[in-house]
Design a protein around this motif. Structure first.
Motif: not given
Length: 188
Positions: A159-167, A174-178, A151-155
């Protein structure tokens, strides 16, 4: 008492000398990343280069592992996207030049696989990660392969994360990356 001390010394010596250290010394290792749009099929991929990596094994256990990634090597074939990923919106590679994974506990290898419990550091933010890896041990060489979702947001890559910017309705990422690796370590 002398016998006990001799046995103890011999046991410690055997333990110390049975550990073997391996390092990445050439470009035979690959590290790739993959992201994706939260909606639709857009899923860019790219590469990263390993700056330094070292692993220590004893019997069928990885006792130490450190992988340092050169974030300034972050590459994607689309130059505009590559530049955007390198800037402040994403990985800010001018300021945060490396990312690092450090094993936090020994990893027992069973049937050619193991779980690498350790700490990943990206943008000076450290999180615990649990990485399932395939391990191949040959004479003088260890290979590790993994395909790990994070999950990139934990770091702090928000940017443009649906879990951070809900609207947010468009350009949602997507928050996940591989992070996928195929690493070959050679005995020192």
């Amino acid at each position: 008492m002398k016998t006990y001390i001799s046995i103890l010394f011999l046991s410690i010596s055997t333990l110390l000398f049975s550990q073997e250290t391996y390092t990445i010394t050439d470009n035979s290792s690959t590290l790739t990343w993959g992201g994706k749009a939260a909606v639709g099929g857009y899923a860019p991929e790219g590469t990263l280069q390993i700056q330094k990596a070292i692993i220590t094994c004893e019997s069928n256990t990885i006792t130490a592992l450190e992988i340092i990634v050169d974030m300034t090597s972050l590459y994607q074939e689309n130059k505009q996207l590559s530049g955007h990923l390198r800037d402040k919106d994403f990985f800010h590679v001018k300021k945060y030049k490396i990312a690092k994974f450090t094993l936090s506990e020994p990893a027992a290898i069973s049937s050619g696989t193991c779980i690498l419990n350790g700490y990943m550091t990206i943008k000076d933010t450290q999180n615990k990660e649990q990485v399932k890896a395939t391990v191949t041990i040959r004479e003088g060489m260890i290979s590790i392969a993994f395909n790990h979702k994070m999950d990139r947001t934990t770091y702090g890559v928000n940017y443009n994360s649906p879990s951070i910017f809900k609207s947010l309705k468009e350009n949602v990422i997507a928050d996940d990356f591989t992070l996928k690796g195929s690493l070959t370590f050679i005995k020192k």
